[in-house]
Scaffold this active site. Structure first.
Site, PDB file in Angstrom:
ATOM      1  CD  GLU A 238      -2.801   1.448   2.256  1.00  0.00           C
ATOM      2  OE1 GLU A 238      -2.823   2.579   2.769  1.00  0.00           O
ATOM      3  OE2 GLU A 238      -3.470   0.489   2.685  1.00  0.00           O
ATOM      4  CB  CYS A 272      -2.704   6.165   3.402  1.00  0.00           C
ATOM      5  SG  CYS A 272      -1.284   5.566   4.358  1.00  0.00           S
TER       6      CYS A 272
END
Length: 462
Positions: A238, A272
């Site tokens: 990720e 994020c």
């Protein structure tokens, strides 16, 4: 995010400073290449026992760790705040979220099952999942407890062993978490290594590693993937995102500005899935921009906002803002380096942005809201989709047709409609393109951490 370094960078003593004051938090000694190899060997030896431990017993160990994590939430949250500047309530919330994630995987682990197959009457055919082996978890600084608990919990619940390297920007909270969980496990089932990018590189290149799970920058993720291609390890990534927010013509501009401010400025933009670029319809652009600038000026006097993680990150953010201004963007709020100690940066709103500016094409990871005015929803959707990342996007609209088009056409792992943050628990998505690969959370992470074996049992001599 952690950056991989070259082999010529010799690990040594790393210092961590409080980003709010500049004061020294502490020092850690980075692992050597020999210590990295030794940790992987020790993990491999521990795997033989842990993989055979009944799933229910593994689950009980995780539940006990989660209980202790809740009891020590204030302690870990305080260290997180000191190392990364995360606001105390947010830091404590991250610890509690991590405890909840450990509990989730403690429940899901024993329920993770294979399938029976319809073969011959006199045979048994099965698909059986099993642990992969040694998992390396390279975890980030922006939410170090919650993110790490997801990777560690899923790996341990399925019978894997873990070597954990937290970001060098928060080594103390990372080690506190690993040691807390490890107390409830057999020796060497979970180990923690301190160090910078060179330690991460050695782990990624080490023979004997079966899975490398990395949450961090795209550059580091690509280095990890390249190393894994040589060793054969499975990779879960990720990585960076350049998440778009589309503001349609039919929404309340002040409510849209409030959503945009939360998305762009929460945790000083260091999430994020932060809003990284905004496309607003020209019919409400002026009112939206005025309201967004007003929201920015409320921080931190009316709405708390902490510092960036360090001076290096602040310099990166300010470089992008200066680039945008030099290319014609107008600063409506913020945009200047403040006086005084700490790595603070003001909530910043930029108008008149275009694709020529780095702030619209690269991940900023700071409290900056760059806004581009568009003529219609088609243009907004095209601009949002034209990006090398593929993590998240948000659409604010009252049109069901536009919402349907957005979630179907945007090439990202997660699409949110009318809510920049939020979502049901246990959701899992695939990031796209430069944002990574593989499920990084949810029940599907258990599948990523396991391998499936087909078993056929026939009659002897049949």
């Amino acid at each position: 995010m952690t950056e991989l370094m070259t082999r010529e960078d010799v690990p040594g003593t790393l210092e961590v400073h409080d980003p709010a004051s500049g004061e020294l938090v502490g020092r850690v000694t980075a692992a050597t290449e020999q210590e990295v190899a030794g940790a992987v060997r020790a993990a491999r030896a521990a795997f033989a026992v842990w993989a055979r431990t009944p799933a229910g017993e593994r689950a009980e160990a995780l539940k006990a760790a989660a209980k202790e994590l809740r009891e020590r939430a204030d302690e870990l949250a305080e260290m997180n705040t000191r190392e990364t500047g995360k606001l105390p309530d947010d830091a404590r919330g991250g610890v509690l979220a991590g405890a909840g994630t450990l509990e989730q995987y403690a429940e899901l682990g024993p329920a993770h099952r294979g399938r029976s197959l319809q073969g011959g009457w006199d045979a048994t055919d099965l698909m059986v999942p099993g642990p992969r082996g040694v998992v390396v978890a390279l975890t980030p600084w922006n939410d170090p407890v919650a993110v790490a608990c997801g990777l560690l919990g899923a790996a341990l619940a399925t019978g894997n062993v873990v070597v954990h390297k937290p970001s060098e920007r928060c080594p103390h909270v990372g080690r506190m978490l690993s040691e807390l969980i490890a107390r409830h496990l057999p020796l060497d089932v979970l180990q923690c290594l301190d160090g910078d990018g060179s330690v991460g590189a050695w782990l990624a290149e080490c023979d004997g590693v079966d899975v490398i799970a990395h949450v961090g920058s795209t550059a580091t993720g690509r280095s990890v993937a390249a190393a894994a291609a040589r060793t054969g390890a499975k990779v879960l990534l990720e990585n960076g995102g350049n998440d778009a927010l589309i503001v349609d013509a039919d929404v309340d501009p002040r409510l849209a500005a409030s959503q945009a401010a939360v998305g762009a400025f929460a945790n000083a933009g260091q999430i994020c899935v932060s809003v990284e670029r905004i496309y607003v319809h020209r019919d409400l652009a002026r009112e939206f921009l005025d309201a967004l600038a007003e929201e920015a000026r409320k921080r931190p006097t009316e709405v708390p906002m902490g510092p960036l993680v360090d001076e290096r990150q602040r310099a990166h953010v300010h470089d992008q803002v200066r680039d945008a201004v030099e290319r014609g963007a107008q600063v409506l709020a913020g945009g200047t380096l403040p006086d005084g100690p700490g790595a603070y940066y003001p909530a910043t709103v930029l108008a008149g942005c275009t694709r020529s500016m780095r702030v619209m094409t690269e991940e900023t990871f700071g409290p900056v809201a760059p806004v581009q005015v568009v003529g219609d929803f088609d243009e907004a959707l095209a601009e949002a989709a034209d990006d090398r990342y593929g993590l998240t996007a948000t659409v604010l609209t009252n049109s069901m047709a536009h919402a349907q088009r957005a979630w179907r056409e945007l090439p990202v792992g997660t699409v949110k409609v009318n809510d920049v943050f939020g979502g049901a628990p246990a959701g899992a998505a695939h990031p796209r393109n430069a944002s990574g690969e593989g499920f990084g959370y949810g029940p599907e992470l258990l599948d990523e951490m396991t391998v499936t074996k087909v078993v056929h049992i026939g009659l002897a001599g049949g």
